[in-house]
Design a protein around this motif. Structure first.
Motif, PDB file in Angstrom:
ATOM      1  N   VAL A  37       0.842  -1.196   0.000  1.00 36.65           N
ATOM      2  CA  VAL A  37       0.000   0.000   0.000  1.00 36.65           C
ATOM      3  C   VAL A  37       0.879   1.248   0.000  1.00 36.65           C
ATOM      4  CG1 VAL A  37      -1.967  -1.065   1.168  1.00 36.65           C
ATOM      5  CG2 VAL A  37      -0.153  -0.022   2.523  1.00 36.65           C
ATOM      6  N   SER A  38       0.280   2.356  -0.395  1.00 38.31           N
ATOM      7  CA  SER A  38       0.943   3.658  -0.322  1.00 38.31           C
ATOM      8  C   SER A  38      -0.135   4.730  -0.281  1.00 38.31           C
ATOM      9  CB  SER A  38       1.855   3.876  -1.537  1.00 38.31           C
ATOM     10  OG  SER A  38       1.084   4.095  -2.707  1.00 38.31           O
ATOM     11  N   THR A  39       0.279   5.957  -0.027  1.00 41.66           N
ATOM     12  CA  THR A  39      -0.676   7.068  -0.001  1.00 41.66           C
ATOM     13  C   THR A  39      -0.904   7.651  -1.392  1.00 41.66           C
ATOM     14  OG1 THR A  39       1.130   8.616   0.471  1.00 41.66           O
ATOM     15  CG2 THR A  39      -0.065   7.701   2.355  1.00 41.66           C
ATOM     16  N   THR A  40      -0.260   7.096  -2.411  1.00 41.72           N
ATOM     17  CA  THR A  40      -0.411   7.633  -3.766  1.00 41.72           C
ATOM     18  C   THR A  40      -1.107   6.671  -4.714  1.00 41.72           C
ATOM     19  OG1 THR A  40       1.803   6.852  -4.363  1.00 41.72           O
ATOM     20  CG2 THR A  40       1.612   9.125  -3.563  1.00 41.72           C
ATOM     21  N   ALA A  41      -1.194   5.394  -4.365  1.00 39.92           N
ATOM     22  CA  ALA A  41      -1.820   4.418  -5.263  1.00 39.92           C
ATOM     23  C   ALA A  41      -3.303   4.725  -5.438  1.00 39.92           C
ATOM     24  CB  ALA A  41      -1.634   3.007  -4.708  1.00 39.92           C
ATOM     25  N   ILE A  59       5.881 -12.037  -1.970  1.00 33.80           N
ATOM     26  CA  ILE A  59       5.554 -11.141  -3.087  1.00 33.80           C
ATOM     27  C   ILE A  59       4.176 -11.519  -3.621  1.00 33.80           C
ATOM     28  CG2 ILE A  59       6.226 -10.324  -5.373  1.00 33.80           C
ATOM     29  CD1 ILE A  59       9.098 -11.173  -4.672  1.00 33.80           C
ATOM     30  N   PRO A  60       3.195 -10.621  -3.569  1.00 32.56           N
ATOM     31  CA  PRO A  60       1.844 -10.972  -4.011  1.00 32.56           C
ATOM     32  C   PRO A  60       1.788 -11.299  -5.492  1.00 32.56           C
ATOM     33  CG  PRO A  60       2.022  -8.612  -3.612  1.00 32.56           C
ATOM     34  CD  PRO A  60       3.289  -9.227  -3.107  1.00 32.56           C
ATOM     35  N   ASP A  82       4.642  -1.545  -8.860  1.00 33.08           N
ATOM     36  CA  ASP A  82       4.927  -0.167  -8.447  1.00 33.08           C
ATOM     37  C   ASP A  82       3.861   0.231  -7.433  1.00 33.08           C
ATOM     38  OD1 ASP A  82       5.418   2.497  -8.106  1.00 33.08           O
ATOM     39  OD2 ASP A  82       5.218   3.044 -10.221  1.00 33.08           O
ATOM     40  N   GLU A  83       4.183   0.079  -6.145  1.00 31.70           N
ATOM     41  CA  GLU A  83       3.155   0.317  -5.130  1.00 31.70           C
ATOM     42  C   GLU A  83       2.783   1.785  -5.007  1.00 31.70           C
ATOM     43  OE1 GLU A  83       5.437   0.489  -0.850  1.00 31.70           O
ATOM     44  OE2 GLU A  83       4.932  -1.467  -1.652  1.00 31.70           O
ATOM     45  N   ALA A  84       3.534   2.677  -5.624  1.00 29.91           N
ATOM     46  CA  ALA A  84       3.126   4.075  -5.663  1.00 29.91           C
ATOM     47  C   ALA A  84       1.874   4.249  -6.521  1.00 29.91           C
ATOM     48  CB  ALA A  84       4.260   4.948  -6.212  1.00 29.91           C
ATOM     49  N   ARG A  85       1.616   3.264  -7.409  1.00 33.67           N
ATOM     50  CA  ARG A  85       0.465   3.349  -8.294  1.00 33.67           C
ATOM     51  C   ARG A  85      -0.576   2.266  -8.037  1.00 33.67           C
ATOM     52  NH1 ARG A  85       2.951   3.977 -14.263  1.00 33.67           N
ATOM     53  NH2 ARG A  85       4.642   2.704 -13.440  1.00 33.67           N
ATOM     54  N   ILE A  86      -0.140   1.089  -7.593  1.00 31.72           N
ATOM     55  CA  ILE A  86      -1.062  -0.027  -7.414  1.00 31.72           C
ATOM     56  C   ILE A  86      -0.901  -0.608  -6.021  1.00 31.72           C
ATOM     57  CG2 ILE A  86      -1.716  -2.326  -8.199  1.00 31.72           C
ATOM     58  CD1 ILE A  86      -0.827  -1.584 -10.991  1.00 31.72           C
ATOM     59  N   ALA A  87      -1.990  -0.609  -5.254  1.00 34.94           N
ATOM     60  CA  ALA A  87      -2.011  -1.252  -3.945  1.00 34.94           C
ATOM     61  C   ALA A  87      -2.547  -2.670  -4.102  1.00 34.94           C
ATOM     62  CB  ALA A  87      -2.884  -0.465  -2.971  1.00 34.94           C
ATOM     63  N   ILE A  88      -2.025  -3.585  -3.298  1.00 36.93           N
ATOM     64  CA  ILE A  88      -2.478  -4.974  -3.316  1.00 36.93           C
ATOM     65  C   ILE A  88      -2.869  -5.347  -1.893  1.00 36.93           C
ATOM     66  CG2 ILE A  88      -1.887  -7.354  -3.871  1.00 36.93           C
ATOM     67  CD1 ILE A  88       0.154  -6.273  -5.882  1.00 36.93           C
ATOM     68  N   ILE A  89      -4.171  -5.597  -1.700  1.00 34.94           N
ATOM     69  CA  ILE A  89      -4.719  -5.743  -0.352  1.00 34.94           C
ATOM     70  C   ILE A  89      -5.637  -6.962  -0.311  1.00 34.94           C
ATOM     71  CG2 ILE A  89      -5.921  -4.539   1.513  1.00 34.94           C
ATOM     72  CD1 ILE A  89      -5.483  -1.925  -0.079  1.00 34.94           C
ATOM     73  N   PRO A  90      -5.115  -8.154  -0.065  1.00 36.11           N
ATOM     74  CA  PRO A  90      -5.973  -9.342  -0.050  1.00 36.11           C
ATOM     75  C   PRO A  90      -6.953  -9.326   1.118  1.00 36.11           C
ATOM     76  CG  PRO A  90      -3.763  -9.877   0.724  1.00 36.11           C
ATOM     77  CD  PRO A  90      -3.705  -8.463   0.226  1.00 36.11           C
ATOM     78  N   ASP A 206      -1.915   8.443 -15.826  1.00 43.42           N
ATOM     79  CA  ASP A 206      -1.985   9.693 -15.071  1.00 43.42           C
ATOM     80  C   ASP A 206      -0.892   9.798 -14.023  1.00 43.42           C
ATOM     81  OD1 ASP A 206      -4.141  10.515 -16.503  1.00 43.42           O
ATOM     82  OD2 ASP A 206      -5.633  10.029 -14.982  1.00 43.42           O
ATOM     83  N   GLN A 207      -0.403   8.670 -13.543  1.00 42.75           N
ATOM     84  CA  GLN A 207       0.599   8.688 -12.489  1.00 42.75           C
ATOM     85  C   GLN A 207       2.009   8.402 -12.986  1.00 42.75           C
ATOM     86  OE1 GLN A 207      -1.884   6.213  -9.447  1.00 42.75           O
ATOM     87  NE2 GLN A 207      -0.390   7.357  -8.289  1.00 42.75           N
ATOM     88  N   SER A 208       2.183   8.306 -14.297  1.00 44.75           N
ATOM     89  CA  SER A 208       3.479   7.886 -14.815  1.00 44.75           C
ATOM     90  C   SER A 208       4.409   9.054 -15.133  1.00 44.75           C
ATOM     91  CB  SER A 208       3.280   7.037 -16.075  1.00 44.75           C
ATOM     92  OG  SER A 208       2.656   7.807 -17.094  1.00 44.75           O
ATOM     93  N   LYS A 209       4.105  10.252 -14.588  1.00 42.48           N
ATOM     94  CA  LYS A 209       4.969  11.429 -14.769  1.00 42.48           C
ATOM     95  C   LYS A 209       5.193  11.723 -16.253  1.00 42.48           C
ATOM     96  CE  LYS A 209       7.300  10.766 -10.353  1.00 42.48           C
ATOM     97  NZ  LYS A 209       8.581  10.573  -9.642  1.00 42.48           N
ATOM     98  N   ASN A 210       4.030  11.730 -16.982  1.00 39.33           N
ATOM     99  CA  ASN A 210       4.016  12.070 -18.400  1.00 39.33           C
ATOM    100  C   ASN A 210       4.647  11.021 -19.295  1.00 39.33           C
ATOM    101  OD1 ASN A 210       2.775  14.591 -17.885  1.00 39.33           O
ATOM    102  ND2 ASN A 210       4.771  15.451 -17.335  1.00 39.33           N
TER     103      ASN A 210
END
Length: 223
Positions: A37-41, A59-60, A82-90, A206-210
């Motif tokens: 998880v992250s605050t940006t995903a 590793i999920p 890339d957990e800055a973009r995708i959270a994995i929460i089973p 949108d999150q890939s810094k252009n």
């Protein structure tokens, strides 16, 4: 990661509820909570629980199911992890063990009610949740869940268009055990997957810094 989220994740990684205060039989092995998880995903993947390979690696989706899920989403391995973009929460953070037939047991009952409300309260930025499998769908959809996984996935458009955030897209589990269902429901690949890839691609882009989003080549996919 904010301090509050960081503290909660450290708590989760130390969790021993299913051993020390189990609902039913205790977990038959040492707990190993797995989540990212992250605050940006802005995209979250909610599945069932880690399997044997994920329990070993930490590793999920480090298994064939993960390869199929990444293919469904149209993302590369680097993008997926890339957990800055995708959270994995089973639904259950630890491998629950195997049943008599060698299949994975359901997620532990202690996990979701104890951790999920607190965790999702600290993830207000999540815009889209992929609900992978029946357990995730029943928990996150509540009374909107249909009677079966098939009906829930089939009705993905109306569920995806519910008002408010996060949006949801229900999916079957990408396990080989669902090959028969996939073969009997070609609409899933023809109708749902293009919509899934479009939604996921938009969030990733949108999150890939252009940097342009490059979809994965699906022409050589194997089930």
């Amino acid at each position: 990661m904010t301090r509050a989220l960081g503290r909660l994740v450290r708590e989760i990684r130390r969790c021993r509820l299913c051993v020390e205060a189990p609902l039913g039989k205790p977990l038959p092995h040492e707990p190993r909570p797995v989540l990212r998880v992250s605050t940006t995903a802005r995209l979250a993947i909610v599945g069932q629980a880690p399997g044997t390979r994920v329990h070993a690696s930490g590793i999920p989706y480090s298994d064939p199911s993960g390869r199929r899920l990444r293919d469904w989403m149209g993302v590369s391995e680097d993008e997926f992890y890339d957990e800055a973009r995708i959270a994995i929460i089973p639904m259950g953070f630890c491998f629950p063990g195997l049943d008599a037939a060698g299949g994975d047991l359901p997620p532990r009952r202690e996990c979701a009610p104890h951790w999920r409300p607190r965790l999702f309260a600290l993830l207000p930025q999540v815009e889209l949740v992929l609900l992978v499998g029946l357990y995730a769908q029943r928990w996150h959809l509540g009374s909107d869940a249909r009677r079966s996984m098939h009906e829930t996935v089939r009705d993905f458009r109306s569920l995806m268009e519910r008002p408010g955030l996060p949006r949801v897209i229900p999916l079957p589990h990408p396990s080989w055990r669902n090959n028969s269902w996939l073969n009997k429901n070609p609409w899933f690949e023809a109708v749902l997957l293009p919509e899934l890839r479009r939604k996921v691609g938009g969030l990733i882009r949108d999150q890939s810094k252009n940097k342009p989003f490059t979809p994965v080549d699906h022409s050589s996919r194997t089930n």
